[in-house]
Design an enzyme around this catalytic site. Structure first.
Site, PDB file in Angstrom:
ATOM      1  N   SER A 118       0.582  -2.363  -6.024  1.00  0.00           N
ATOM      2  CA  SER A 118       1.103  -2.089  -7.367  1.00  0.00           C
ATOM      3  C   SER A 118       2.627  -2.135  -7.350  1.00  0.00           C
ATOM      4  O   SER A 118       3.252  -2.532  -8.339  1.00  0.00           O
ATOM      5  CB  SER A 118       0.605  -0.737  -7.879  1.00  0.00           C
ATOM      6  OG  SER A 118       1.016   0.288  -6.999  1.00  0.00           O
TER       7      SER A 118
ATOM      8  N   ASP B 224       3.129  -9.148   0.277  1.00  0.00           N
ATOM      9  CA  ASP B 224       2.679  -8.673  -1.031  1.00  0.00           C
ATOM     10  C   ASP B 224       3.430  -9.375  -2.161  1.00  0.00           C
ATOM     11  O   ASP B 224       2.843  -9.764  -3.174  1.00  0.00           O
ATOM     12  CB  ASP B 224       2.901  -7.159  -1.156  1.00  0.00           C
ATOM     13  CG  ASP B 224       2.266  -6.392  -0.018  1.00  0.00           C
ATOM     14  OD1 ASP B 224       1.404  -6.960   0.668  1.00  0.00           O
ATOM     15  OD2 ASP B 224       2.646  -5.232   0.184  1.00  0.00           O
TER      16      ASP B 224
ATOM     17  N   ASP C  86       2.537  -9.695   9.064  1.00  0.00           N
ATOM     18  CA  ASP C  86       3.637 -10.354   8.325  1.00  0.00           C
ATOM     19  C   ASP C  86       5.021  -9.978   8.841  1.00  0.00           C
ATOM     20  O   ASP C  86       5.953 -10.774   8.737  1.00  0.00           O
ATOM     21  CB  ASP C  86       3.526 -10.156   6.801  1.00  0.00           C
ATOM     22  CG  ASP C  86       3.686  -8.733   6.314  1.00  0.00           C
ATOM     23  OD1 ASP C  86       3.601  -7.789   7.136  1.00  0.00           O
ATOM     24  OD2 ASP C  86       3.893  -8.550   5.103  1.00  0.00           O
TER      25      ASP C  86
HETATM   26  C1  GLA Z   1       1.788  -3.419   3.299  1.00  0.00           C
HETATM   27  C2  GLA Z   1       3.108  -4.169   3.392  1.00  0.00           C
HETATM   28  C3  GLA Z   1       2.898  -5.627   3.782  1.00  0.00           C
HETATM   29  C4  GLA Z   1       2.010  -5.744   5.012  1.00  0.00           C
HETATM   30  C5  GLA Z   1       0.765  -4.890   4.864  1.00  0.00           C
HETATM   31  C6  GLA Z   1      -0.071  -4.852   6.111  1.00  0.00           C
HETATM   32  O1  GLA Z   1       1.035  -3.923   2.233  1.00  0.00           O
HETATM   33  O2  GLA Z   1       3.771  -4.115   2.156  1.00  0.00           O
HETATM   34  O3  GLA Z   1       4.133  -6.262   3.984  1.00  0.00           O
HETATM   35  O4  GLA Z   1       2.711  -5.416   6.172  1.00  0.00           O
HETATM   36  O5  GLA Z   1       1.072  -3.547   4.517  1.00  0.00           O
HETATM   37  O6  GLA Z   1      -0.597  -6.105   6.375  1.00  0.00           O
END
Ligand code: GLA
Length: 395
Positions: free
Chosen positions: A139, A184, A47
């Protein structure tokens, strides 16, 4: 599904939360909001490289009873943190180099809104959550996004979902100091029941794809290793830096711009470590596209299993973000009959997801618990992920 070692986290008691709000603040809340955690089905660390991801929102939520205030003060308390002690902060003093501990995910949203010239007032907030903490199930995004949704609704900011998610991300990146991508928060805000979201993180567009596991006789187990690498934050930032370095050396804006077809020859231009890091990012983003094609075609969902396994191997061998306890759980799940399994989330611990036929769920969960015991690792907890709706007002 519960039974044996599979145990769904207890639901949040909304009535108890509202009662708690009344006793803390001696007033009625204006409303109650909820935002979910997420599991990422496939596409890890893509991402922040402009690539694709494919998360679902979980049925586990952070829930907030909230009242608008007329001043700039935020008072917030969480049932599960510091014995429910109230944290009081003045929004006008919030700055990027401040230290607000967990409340950064709350006041950071107000800070981010003020940066966008939105009208901001203080809030009184009582929180509860059944999203497992420190397990890579977001979370923190559930907390920042429930705050953003509630603030936006109460002050009538009239924001689209992507901007609500972006307020949550700004709180995390700028005020909590966690250099995450946007996956997320988008998953927490935009989740839909029985759907997975293919997110193009460069264009910030979401394609909702059918992901009805029960209808296919399938379950997605979330197996929490209960291990968290103590340097996870530093390692995450280091991977982000390596990705940028690889893109720079290849003369592309982001690793998203490296075509899969010419990957092998392109990667020859990089030193060994950066070659592995870039190969993970490019191939995992391609695995998202392949998975999305299968979902869109209404294909047998079991066919995504090998892609999950390949993604895990890529995270283990190329991106080097798995740890022994997690590798053990992944291998045990597949050996016990899972169609595919992989670590989900940022890595260095956290959860493995396993796609299983419903009738095999208990056996796979038992096999994971046994393998953890054999390896001398913590006893994992296991629950079934259900693709659910995103952040919303519920009362
Ligand atoms: C965490 C980060 C996301 C993403 C994931 C790995 O969850 O918050 O933005 O980079 O790691 O895919």
């Amino acid at each position: 599904m519960s039974g044996g070692v599979i145990r769904t986290p207890d639901p949040v008691d909304f009535d108890a939360l509202v009662a708690r709000f009344r006793s803390l603040y001696d007033a009625e809340p204006d409303g109650v909001w909820a935002a979910p955690g997420r599991v990422n089905i496939i596409g890890e660390h893509t991402d922040y490289n402009g690539g694709f991801v494919l998360p679902i929102a979980l049925a586990q939520h952070t829930v907030a009873a909230v009242r608008r205030r007329d001043d700039n003060v935020v008072r917030v308390a969480s049932t599960s943190i510091d014995d429910g002690a109230v944290v009081t902060l003045d929004l006008t003093g919030v700055r990027e180099d401040g230290d607000y501990d967990w409340a950064a995910y709350v006041v950071g949203v107000g800070w981010a809104a003020a940066q966008r010239d939105l009208p901001v007032t203080g809030l009184d907030i009582a929180l509860d959550s059944n999203v497992p903490v420190g397990a890579g199930l977001s979370s923190s995004a559930a907390l920042s996004c429930v705050t953003a949704r509630a603030w936006s609704d109460l002050l009538d900011w009239q924001l689209d979902d992507e901007t609500v998610a972006d307020l949550g991300r700004d709180a995390e990146n700028k005020i909590a100091g966690a250099p995450t991508g946007l996956m997320d928060q988008l998953a927490s805000v935009c989740g839909q029941e029985s759907h997975a979201m293919q997110i193009d993180t460069r264009a910030v567009t979401i394609t909702q794809l059918p992901f009805d596991l029960p209808a296919a006789g399938l379950s997605l187990l979330v197996i929490d290793s209960h291990t968290e690498h103590s340097h996870a934050d530093g390692e995450y930032a280091e991977r982000r830096h390596s990705s940028q370095e690889a893109a720079l050396r290849l003369g592309v804006h982001e690793l998203r711009d490296v075509p899969l077809e010419s990957l092998a020859t392109t990667l020859d231009k990089l030193p060994a470590l950066l070659r592995r890091r870039a190969r993970h990012v490019v191939t995992d983003s391609a695995r998202v596209e392949r998975t999305a094609e299968l979902l869109l075609a209404g294909d047998d969902l079991r066919r995504i299993g090998p892609l999950l396994n390949d993604s895990h191997a890529s995270m283990r061998d190329d991106y080097e973000i798995t740890v022994p306890s997690v590798d053990t759980l992944q291998e045990a799940a597949v050996a016990a009959g899972a169609h595919g399994a992989r670590m989900t989330g940022g890595g260095f611990g956290g959860c493995v997801i396993a796609l299983v036929d419903q009738q095999d769920a208990a056996a796979v969960a038992d096999a994971c618990v046994a393998a953890a015991a054999d390896g001398g690792f913590p006893t994992p907890s296991v629950f079934e992920a259900v693709a659910s709706g995103g952040a919303a007002r519920i009362e």
